[in-house]
Write an enzyme that holds these catalytic residues in place. Structure first.
Site, PDB file in Angstrom:
ATOM      1  N   CYS A  10     -22.507   5.733 -25.033  1.00 20.93           N
ATOM      2  CA  CYS A  10     -22.099   5.736 -23.621  1.00 20.93           C
ATOM      3  C   CYS A  10     -22.864   6.797 -22.838  1.00 20.93           C
ATOM      4  O   CYS A  10     -23.160   6.618 -21.652  1.00 20.93           O
ATOM      5  CB  CYS A  10     -20.596   6.009 -23.501  1.00 20.93           C
ATOM      6  SG  CYS A  10     -19.563   4.913 -24.484  1.00 20.93           S
TER       7      CYS A  10
ATOM      8  N   GLU B  47     -23.527  -2.841 -26.171  1.00 16.27           N
ATOM      9  CA  GLU B  47     -23.592  -3.635 -27.412  1.00 16.27           C
ATOM     10  C   GLU B  47     -23.032  -5.023 -27.189  1.00 16.27           C
ATOM     11  O   GLU B  47     -23.525  -6.000 -27.765  1.00 16.27           O
ATOM     12  CB  GLU B  47     -22.829  -2.934 -28.540  1.00 16.27           C
ATOM     13  CG  GLU B  47     -22.845  -3.750 -29.826  1.00 16.27           C
ATOM     14  CD  GLU B  47     -22.746  -2.899 -31.075  1.00 16.27           C
ATOM     15  OE1 GLU B  47     -22.508  -3.480 -32.144  1.00 16.27           O
ATOM     16  OE2 GLU B  47     -22.916  -1.673 -30.986  1.00 16.27           O
TER      17      GLU B  47
ATOM     18  N   ASP C 158     -32.030  -7.971 -23.576  1.00 14.96           N
ATOM     19  CA  ASP C 158     -33.241  -8.376 -24.290  1.00 14.96           C
ATOM     20  C   ASP C 158     -33.433  -9.881 -24.110  1.00 14.96           C
ATOM     21  O   ASP C 158     -33.246 -10.671 -25.025  1.00 14.96           O
ATOM     22  CB  ASP C 158     -33.111  -8.006 -25.774  1.00 14.96           C
ATOM     23  CG  ASP C 158     -34.390  -8.306 -26.544  1.00 14.96           C
ATOM     24  OD1 ASP C 158     -35.446  -8.439 -25.886  1.00 14.96           O
ATOM     25  OD2 ASP C 158     -34.331  -8.418 -27.781  1.00 14.96           O
TER      26      ASP C 158
ATOM     27  N   HIS D  98     -23.147   8.943 -29.350  1.00 17.12           N
ATOM     28  CA  HIS D  98     -22.303   8.452 -28.262  1.00 17.12           C
ATOM     29  C   HIS D  98     -23.213   7.617 -27.362  1.00 17.12           C
ATOM     30  O   HIS D  98     -23.893   8.154 -26.479  1.00 17.12           O
ATOM     31  CB  HIS D  98     -21.712   9.617 -27.460  1.00 17.12           C
ATOM     32  CG  HIS D  98     -20.742  10.453 -28.231  1.00 17.12           C
ATOM     33  ND1 HIS D  98     -19.614   9.935 -28.816  1.00 17.12           N
ATOM     34  CD2 HIS D  98     -20.728  11.782 -28.512  1.00 17.12           C
ATOM     35  CE1 HIS D  98     -18.939  10.904 -29.416  1.00 17.12           C
ATOM     36  NE2 HIS D  98     -19.604  12.031 -29.260  1.00 17.12           N
TER      37      HIS D  98
ATOM     38  N   GLU E 163     -11.518  -2.297 -33.482  1.00 17.24           N
ATOM     39  CA  GLU E 163     -12.364  -1.107 -33.424  1.00 17.24           C
ATOM     40  C   GLU E 163     -11.799  -0.120 -32.397  1.00 17.24           C
ATOM     41  O   GLU E 163     -11.170  -0.519 -31.420  1.00 17.24           O
ATOM     42  CB  GLU E 163     -13.804  -1.499 -33.069  1.00 17.24           C
ATOM     43  CG  GLU E 163     -14.434  -2.437 -34.080  1.00 17.24           C
ATOM     44  CD  GLU E 163     -15.869  -2.806 -33.732  1.00 17.24           C
ATOM     45  OE1 GLU E 163     -16.484  -2.065 -32.927  1.00 17.24           O
ATOM     46  OE2 GLU E 163     -16.368  -3.824 -34.245  1.00 17.24           O
TER      47      GLU E 163
ATOM     48  N   ARG F 263     -15.664  -9.544 -32.802  1.00 17.39           N
ATOM     49  CA  ARG F 263     -17.098  -9.432 -33.049  1.00 17.39           C
ATOM     50  C   ARG F 263     -17.676 -10.712 -33.640  1.00 17.39           C
ATOM     51  O   ARG F 263     -18.799 -11.099 -33.318  1.00 17.39           O
ATOM     52  CB  ARG F 263     -17.367  -8.234 -33.974  1.00 17.39           C
ATOM     53  CG  ARG F 263     -18.834  -7.884 -34.129  1.00 17.39           C
ATOM     54  CD  ARG F 263     -19.016  -6.629 -34.946  1.00 17.39           C
ATOM     55  NE  ARG F 263     -18.655  -5.435 -34.187  1.00 17.39           N
ATOM     56  CZ  ARG F 263     -19.488  -4.769 -33.398  1.00 17.39           C
ATOM     57  NH1 ARG F 263     -20.731  -5.179 -33.263  1.00 17.39           N
ATOM     58  NH2 ARG F 263     -19.087  -3.700 -32.750  1.00 17.39           N
TER      59      ARG F 263
END
Length: 853
Positions: free
Chosen positions: A821, A551, A608, A819, A540, A507
């Site tokens: 997903c 993400e 974005d 969730h 994770e 990350r």
């Protein structure tokens, strides 16, 4: 009744050996004899149909007649002229019983049948119509004119010879086509009928029957690509005079009903008749079917002709075809078993609408010159080729973006349009989109069979949501294909290969890890980019079913477009990014950015990103021009516009030259000559247009040429085999990548579903929506990010987002979870509205990372 007399006029000629679409213009003597025989059969068929018509309207005169299809029969129902004309065609087809005239009727009916004033008139001119109209007006009897119209307008030969130009049209005459038209909708269709008939005659694929009729004194010689042999102005004047008479209008309609199947027959040797005597039910569908069968050069000529029409006229023609499509859709129950793709009228009207669409493009403002150069290195194709060669098979069809044949014939693309005559949105038919089974339509699109029509071949009629669904099917099938290929490789070569595009990233080092891995894949096997993306964050536990990828893209975009990195420059006034011409990053980095953008589309993720529209136009193959500065650099655009419109002396008052300056990352000025020795060439009133064009060319193309080419190459590595460019316009590409910026949470509430014991009427649910609607705009975006993995609405708005709110136990201090997903919000049943608000805000403000629930 003689069987020879019953032969269908549309039967295949025995001597015919050429492809469907027309006879050879050079005919042998035997072909001429066959043509004469065919004409005789047509005349016999017409005579029979007329007898059926009079039998239905006037009867045989025998009061004891038992023929159910005779008006003299007691059980018969009286039909109006339109219904009788259609029924006569049906009776002819089924070889129905035909009564012999009763002796009491022979003196009246038969005389009526054979009476034929102006019987020597086989084609019409403007002068001839006015002459007949004058004579009929003096006698106050318009029946002779009606019969002439019926005879000429029901005959393809008669129409080909009618209203012909004595010489090719001049520029002034073509401009006159743009005059305002006050005629009725039927006028447009009749004018189009004449145009269509002329298209047949002018095209290489037209039949010999029409070739013969077109020869003679009326021959206008070889026509140009946008010229026709019909005097359109004369046709309009005649219709304006004639169609004020209701009986004459009916004659036109009946003639069109009779003509259309004959024209379609000449083009495809296939005859279709409708049954309901109504304009939208019979005349217009048959006309559309006949027009849609025209050969490609004729369709292109018709599009060029219509491109000279005014916006009002184009809009009215478009509305005519749209009305037929909508009427057919709403009056039938289309579903997965009864596909709208199988409705001949809808398909034919859509094909005709395509002609109007390209006429609309050509008639507006177009730019066919400023095109981006193709990539010097070809984009690697998928590994499917290697696999097929490995298995000893040949590739069945060449890959690459599809191109519409009519687009190729017209040498114009939708992306060439800067401003069409009427907005593209007018061509979208929403009722059709609602009943279209996109999975079936996509199958027809990929198979490319002649028996099944796909509306994806006419993307202008589809809205962005429907096209996005088609793109989704294409991407998913390609992913499954790559997965199967990987499995076959493993079996054939004995290697253990990964069926997914797997990225494992940290990350806090997401750019380094992701871009290095993507760079290796792009160099070693670019086909792996077509596999389904699977992202794993190191340390994770989240399993990527779509939410982790969302993400990942969000974090990558935030890092890439960070102004501190220097790859893109941010404009505070426009809130948009542009390629930094003085960036220190190498071209490979921009290629990787293009790959990320392509992967987002390929994996159905919204980014974005804030690019001006010119970026998407450049991705579609068009260079930036002066007008593109309006949204990418409005200050510069306004300055150059004022320069172009300045009424004084530019050289004396402004004292500028063909040398311009920019600043680099450190604020240092950089000089650039738009022309050789530009600092010594002053900008004058005479050369200022060149200066403006060169300035825009430098800012939008030359200064960022290396960066953009690398970016585009990366983008095409993922999307080169996709129908993306075929289906979408530049503004729709932006919507596809960025999603909708308009967040309608009311629409989201209406489409949200509930699970685990919650329902729309539950107390907690009502309090939840009251709380969410009270949030500020930024808090709403955070909630969307928390629940779905992105703060943007999908194509079509939040109403297209299927969110689920599920019960997650009774009142507790635990925060809501999600969730991403599957767009599922797990919401405990909090006791109070205040606690709900506090827990929800904390969850969306401090949420980051994934865990196993």
């Amino acid at each position: 009744m003689n069987s020879d007399e019953r032969d269908c006029e549309c039967a295949l000629p025995q001597a015919e050996t050429s492809p469907a679409g027309g006879y050879d213009r050079i005919q042998e003597e035997s072909d001429i004899e066959n043509t004469e025989a065919s004409r005789m059969k047509r005349a016999a068929a017409k005579h029979l149909i007329e007898r059926y018509y009079h039998q239905l309207t006037e009867g045989c005169g025998n009061d004891s007649c038992s023929n159910a299809w005779c008006s003299s029969s007691r059980g018969s129902h009286r039909l109006d002229n339109n219904a009788a004309a259609v029924k006569a065609l049906e009776l002819y087809k089924i070889n129905a019983k035909l009564c012999d005239p009763h002796p009491s009727k022979k003196g009246t009916t038969m005389n009526h049948c054979v009476r034929d004033d102006f019987k020597d008139v086989n084609y019409l001119t403007e002068e001839k119509v006015y002459e007949i109209l004058h004579i009929c007006g003096e006698k106050e009897d318009y029946s002779p004119l009606i019969r002439v119209i019926g005879r000429v307008f029901s005959s393809a030969e008669g129409l080909v010879q009618s209203f012909r130009r004595s010489k090719p049209p001049t520029k002034e005459e073509l401009k006159s086509l743009q005059s305002k038209d006050e005629d009725k909708d039927e006028d447009e269709e009749e004018a189009a009928a004449c145009s269509a008939a002329a298209m047949e005659e002018d095209s290489p694929g037209s039949s010999s029957r029409l070739d013969g009729a077109a020869s003679g004194d009326n021959d206008v010689g070889k026509l140009g690509p946008d010229e026709v042999s019909v005097d359109i102005d004369a046709v309009r004047r005649v219709y304006q005079r004639l169609l004020s008479n209701g009986n004459i209008e009916t004659a036109f309609l009946n003639a069109l009903v009779y003509l259309s199947p004959n024209v379609e027959c000449d083009l495809t040797y296939h005859n279709v008749y409708s049954r309901d005597p109504n304009y939208l039910e019979i005349a217009l569908p048959q006309f559309c079917r006949a027009m849609s069968k025209l050969p490609l050069p004729a369709l292109a000529k018709l599009a060029r002709l219509w491109s000279h029409y005014s916006a009002e006229q184009i809009h009215r023609i478009m509305e005519t075809f749209q009305q037929l499509i909508t009427y057919k859709v709403v009056s039938n129950e289309f579903n997965s078993r009864n596909l709208v793709n199988d409705d001949d009228a809808v398909v034919a009207a859509t094909k005709c609408l395509k002609i109007v669409y390209y006429a609309n493009v050509m008639g507006g403002e177009v730019d066919t010159e400023h095109n981006e150069e193709e990539d010097e290195e070809p984009i690697p194709e998928s590994s499917e080729l290697t696999l097929q060669e490995l298995l000893g098979e040949e590739r069945r069809n060449k890959k690459g973006p599809r191109v519409d044949p009519l687009e190729t014939e017209l040498t114009i693309r939708t992306s060439d349009s800067r401003r069409p005559l009427i907005p593209f949105e007018e061509f979208v038919n929403e009722p059709l989109n609602e009943v279209l089974e996109m999975d079936k339509d996509y199958t027809f699109f990929k198979v490319e069979t002649e028996n099944k029509f796909s509306f994806m071949t006419c993307p202008f009629i589809l809205n962005a949501v429907t096209k996005n669904l088609g793109l989704y099917y294409d991407n998913r099938i390609r992913m499954y294909s790559e997965r199967r290929i990987t499995v076959l490789y493993s079996l054939v070569q004995g290697q253990q290969l990964n069926p997914y595009l797997r990225l494992k990233v940290r990350r806090d080092h997401i750019i380094d890890d992701a871009l290095v891995r993507l760079e290796m894949i792009a160099m070693e096997n670019p086909a792996d980019l077509k596999k389904q993306l699977y992202v794993e964050f190191e340390g994770e536990q989240g399993v990527d079913e779509g939410g982790v990828s969302k993400e990942f893209f969000q974090l990558v975009v935030e890092e890439i477009f960070n102004p501190d990195i220097g790859m893109f420059a941010y404009d505070e006034r426009t809130k948009m990014f542009w390629f930094n011409p003085s960036s220190f990053e190498n071209e490979g980095q921009f290629t990787l950015i293009g790959i990320v953008l392509g992967l987002a589309i390929y994996n159905n993720c919204i980014l974005d990103v804030h690019f001006p529209m010119v970026v998407y136009r450049k991705l579609m193959g068009k260079k930036g021009t002066f007008r593109d500065l309006a949204d990418s650099n409005p200050v510069l655009y306004q300055s150059l516009k004022e320069l172009s419109e300045y009424e004084g002396s530019v050289e004396e008052d402004m004292m500028i030259t063909f040398q311009i300056s920019q600043t680099d990352l450190f604020g240092n000025p950089l000089m650039y000559d738009l022309r050789e020795n530009g600092d010594q060439i002053p900008v004058t009133n005479e050369n200022r247009k060149e200066f403006v064009a060169q300035y825009a060319e430098y800012m939008l193309n030359k200064s960022v040429e290396k960066q953009f080419k690398a970016f585009r190459r990366g983008f095409h590595m993922v999307t080169n085999e996709s129908p993306l460019k075929y289906l979408f316009r530049p503004e729709e590409i932006e919507l596809l990548i960025c999603g909708s910026r308009n967040l309608d949470f009311q629409a989201l509430e209406e489409t949200t579903e509930y699970d685990g014991g919650y329902s729309r009427d539950s107390r907690i649910i009502k309090e939840f929506w009251e709380t969410l609607h009270s949030f500020a705009e930024e808090q709403k975006r955070l909630f969307l990010q928390f629940t779905t993995g992105t703060d943007r609405a999908p194509v079509g708005g939040l109403g297209k987002l299927k969110m689920i709110i599920a019960k997650n136990g009774p009142d507790t201090d635990r925060l809501p979870t999600s969730h991403t997903c599957f767009n599922v919000l797990l919401l405990p049943e909090y006791d109070t509205k205040e606690k709900l608000r506090e827990r929800l805000l904390k969850a969306i403000l401090y949420a980051k990372g994934f865990g196993m629930l």
